[in-house]
Scaffold this motif. Structure first.
Motif, PDB file in Angstrom:
ATOM      1  N   ALA A  60      43.559  30.277  26.300  1.00 63.62           N
ATOM      2  CA  ALA A  60      42.153  29.964  26.010  1.00 63.62           C
ATOM      3  C   ALA A  60      41.769  30.455  24.622  1.00 63.62           C
ATOM      4  CB  ALA A  60      41.258  30.602  27.064  1.00 63.62           C
ATOM      5  N   ASP A  61      41.181  29.561  23.865  1.00 65.97           N
ATOM      6  CA  ASP A  61      40.647  29.917  22.563  1.00 65.97           C
ATOM      7  C   ASP A  61      39.336  29.162  22.398  1.00 65.97           C
ATOM      8  OD1 ASP A  61      41.212  27.282  21.765  1.00 65.97           O
ATOM      9  OD2 ASP A  61      43.139  27.863  20.934  1.00 65.97           O
ATOM     10  N   GLU A  62      38.711  29.308  21.270  1.00 69.64           N
ATOM     11  CA  GLU A  62      37.387  28.715  21.088  1.00 69.64           C
ATOM     12  C   GLU A  62      37.395  27.207  21.328  1.00 69.64           C
ATOM     13  OE1 GLU A  62      34.014  28.076  17.665  1.00 69.64           O
ATOM     14  OE2 GLU A  62      35.548  29.597  17.381  1.00 69.64           O
ATOM     15  N   LEU A  63      38.401  26.493  20.829  1.00 71.77           N
ATOM     16  CA  LEU A  63      38.409  25.040  20.951  1.00 71.77           C
ATOM     17  C   LEU A  63      38.892  24.562  22.310  1.00 71.77           C
ATOM     18  CD1 LEU A  63      39.780  24.123  17.417  1.00 71.77           C
ATOM     19  CD2 LEU A  63      37.411  24.079  18.224  1.00 71.77           C
ATOM     20  N   GLY A  64      39.746  25.351  22.975  1.00 71.35           N
ATOM     21  CA  GLY A  64      40.297  24.909  24.236  1.00 71.35           C
ATOM     22  C   GLY A  64      39.586  25.449  25.459  1.00 71.35           C
ATOM     23  N   THR A  65      38.550  26.241  25.282  1.00 70.46           N
ATOM     24  CA  THR A  65      37.882  26.853  26.420  1.00 70.46           C
ATOM     25  C   THR A  65      37.116  25.816  27.223  1.00 70.46           C
ATOM     26  OG1 THR A  65      37.684  28.972  25.300  1.00 70.46           O
ATOM     27  CG2 THR A  65      36.174  28.578  27.119  1.00 70.46           C
ATOM     28  N   LEU A  66      37.382  25.774  28.527  1.00 65.20           N
ATOM     29  CA  LEU A  66      36.667  24.881  29.427  1.00 65.20           C
ATOM     30  C   LEU A  66      35.544  25.612  30.155  1.00 65.20           C
ATOM     31  CD1 LEU A  66      39.725  23.083  31.032  1.00 65.20           C
ATOM     32  CD2 LEU A  66      38.247  22.236  29.204  1.00 65.20           C
ATOM     33  N   MET A  67      35.811  26.861  30.542  1.00 62.28           N
ATOM     34  CA  MET A  67      34.830  27.615  31.311  1.00 62.28           C
ATOM     35  C   MET A  67      35.119  29.105  31.176  1.00 62.28           C
ATOM     36  SD  MET A  67      33.938  27.404  35.374  1.00 62.28           S
ATOM     37  CE  MET A  67      35.256  28.463  35.899  1.00 62.28           C
ATOM     38  N   ASN A  68      34.078  29.886  31.160  1.00 58.86           N
ATOM     39  CA  ASN A  68      34.172  31.339  31.095  1.00 58.86           C
ATOM     40  C   ASN A  68      33.401  31.875  32.293  1.00 58.86           C
ATOM     41  OD1 ASN A  68      34.073  34.026  30.514  1.00 58.86           O
ATOM     42  ND2 ASN A  68      32.933  33.834  28.631  1.00 58.86           N
ATOM     43  N   ASP A  69      34.028  32.698  33.115  1.00 60.46           N
ATOM     44  CA  ASP A  69      33.392  33.212  34.321  1.00 60.46           C
ATOM     45  C   ASP A  69      33.619  34.710  34.416  1.00 60.46           C
ATOM     46  OD1 ASP A  69      32.010  33.140  36.707  1.00 60.46           O
ATOM     47  OD2 ASP A  69      33.593  32.149  37.834  1.00 60.46           O
ATOM     48  N   PHE A  70      32.582  35.470  34.719  1.00 62.15           N
ATOM     49  CA  PHE A  70      32.745  36.896  34.961  1.00 62.15           C
ATOM     50  C   PHE A  70      33.247  37.087  36.384  1.00 62.15           C
ATOM     51  CE2 PHE A  70      29.976  37.004  31.324  1.00 62.15           C
ATOM     52  CZ  PHE A  70      30.459  38.081  30.608  1.00 62.15           C
ATOM     53  N   ALA A  71      34.288  37.879  36.543  1.00 62.18           N
ATOM     54  CA  ALA A  71      34.869  38.124  37.867  1.00 62.18           C
ATOM     55  C   ALA A  71      33.896  38.922  38.725  1.00 62.18           C
ATOM     56  CB  ALA A  71      36.185  38.874  37.728  1.00 62.18           C
ATOM     57  N   THR A  72      33.851  38.576  40.001  1.00 61.79           N
ATOM     58  CA  THR A  72      33.052  39.304  40.984  1.00 61.79           C
ATOM     59  C   THR A  72      34.004  39.957  41.980  1.00 61.79           C
ATOM     60  OG1 THR A  72      32.914  37.448  42.530  1.00 61.79           O
ATOM     61  CG2 THR A  72      31.211  37.574  40.810  1.00 61.79           C
ATOM     62  N   ASP A  73      33.465  40.751  42.866  1.00 62.14           N
ATOM     63  CA  ASP A  73      34.293  41.376  43.896  1.00 62.14           C
ATOM     64  C   ASP A  73      34.919  40.339  44.831  1.00 62.14           C
ATOM     65  OD1 ASP A  73      33.620  43.854  42.866  1.00 62.14           O
ATOM     66  OD2 ASP A  73      32.028  44.213  44.339  1.00 62.14           O
ATOM     67  N   ARG A  74      34.335  39.149  44.906  1.00 62.74           N
ATOM     68  CA  ARG A  74      34.831  38.099  45.808  1.00 62.74           C
ATOM     69  C   ARG A  74      35.870  37.190  45.160  1.00 62.74           C
ATOM     70  NH1 ARG A  74      29.373  36.920  45.714  1.00 62.74           N
ATOM     71  NH2 ARG A  74      29.978  34.843  45.061  1.00 62.74           N
ATOM     72  N   MET A  75      35.972  37.216  43.833  1.00 63.01           N
ATOM     73  CA  MET A  75      36.777  36.207  43.142  1.00 63.01           C
ATOM     74  C   MET A  75      38.251  36.210  43.548  1.00 63.01           C
ATOM     75  SD  MET A  75      37.150  35.279  39.111  1.00 63.01           S
ATOM     76  CE  MET A  75      35.607  34.401  38.953  1.00 63.01           C
ATOM     77  N   ALA A  76      38.878  37.352  43.676  1.00 61.25           N
ATOM     78  CA  ALA A  76      40.307  37.384  44.036  1.00 61.25           C
ATOM     79  C   ALA A  76      40.531  36.699  45.388  1.00 61.25           C
ATOM     80  CB  ALA A  76      40.823  38.818  44.058  1.00 61.25           C
ATOM     81  N   GLY A  77      39.686  36.983  46.358  1.00 65.75           N
ATOM     82  CA  GLY A  77      39.802  36.336  47.672  1.00 65.75           C
ATOM     83  C   GLY A  77      39.548  34.842  47.595  1.00 65.75           C
ATOM     84  N   GLU A  78      38.588  34.440  46.763  1.00 68.63           N
ATOM     85  CA  GLU A  78      38.301  33.017  46.598  1.00 68.63           C
ATOM     86  C   GLU A  78      39.485  32.286  45.980  1.00 68.63           C
ATOM     87  OE1 GLU A  78      33.474  33.568  45.974  1.00 68.63           O
ATOM     88  OE2 GLU A  78      34.790  33.438  44.234  1.00 68.63           O
ATOM     89  N   LEU A  79      40.134  32.921  45.019  1.00 69.39           N
ATOM     90  CA  LEU A  79      41.303  32.296  44.397  1.00 69.39           C
ATOM     91  C   LEU A  79      42.484  32.237  45.363  1.00 69.39           C
ATOM     92  CD1 LEU A  79      41.012  33.806  40.823  1.00 69.39           C
ATOM     93  CD2 LEU A  79      40.610  31.422  41.501  1.00 69.39           C
ATOM     94  N   ARG A  80      42.634  33.273  46.215  1.00 74.65           N
ATOM     95  CA  ARG A  80      43.684  33.216  47.238  1.00 74.65           C
ATOM     96  C   ARG A  80      43.414  32.077  48.216  1.00 74.65           C
ATOM     97  NH1 ARG A  80      43.884  38.460  46.014  1.00 74.65           N
ATOM     98  NH2 ARG A  80      42.609  39.554  47.509  1.00 74.65           N
ATOM     99  N   ALA A  81      42.149  31.893  48.603  1.00 78.38           N
ATOM    100  CA  ALA A  81      41.789  30.795  49.506  1.00 78.38           C
ATOM    101  C   ALA A  81      42.079  29.445  48.848  1.00 78.38           C
ATOM    102  CB  ALA A  81      40.315  30.897  49.903  1.00 78.38           C
TER     103      ALA A  81
END
Length: 80
Positions: free
Chosen positions: A45-66
């Motif tokens: 990810a760099d300035e030109l290729g960035t699609l989305m920027n998201d701050f991780a939450t306590d739930r994110m790891a579980g959501e990505l596993r799902a």
């Protein structure tokens, strides 16, 4: 750059991990007490290729596993 938009101040990144996901790259940044996941396309990810920027939450790891479980199940059904 569009008029009125300011360029983001660079972060002091303490750790960066780039993981390929399909034709994108998920960059996990540890910076200034926060964890961000930046989705980019066709390279780290760099300035030109960035699609989305998201701050991780306590739930994110579980959501990505799902998400991984759903993708794996769909692939298994397709191959059956």
């Amino acid at each position: 750059m569009a008029q009125g938009r300011k360029r983001a101040t660079p972060l002091a990144v303490t750790r960066r991990t780039d993981l390929p996901v399909g034709d994108c790259v998920a960059s996990v940044l540890e910076a200034e007490g926060a964890v961000q996941v930046i989705w980019g396309r066709f390279g780290p990810a760099d300035e030109l290729g960035t699609l989305m920027n998201d701050f991780a939450t306590d739930r994110m790891a579980g959501e990505l596993r799902a998400l991984a479980d759903v993708v794996e199940a769909a692939q298994t059904r397709r191959e059956a």
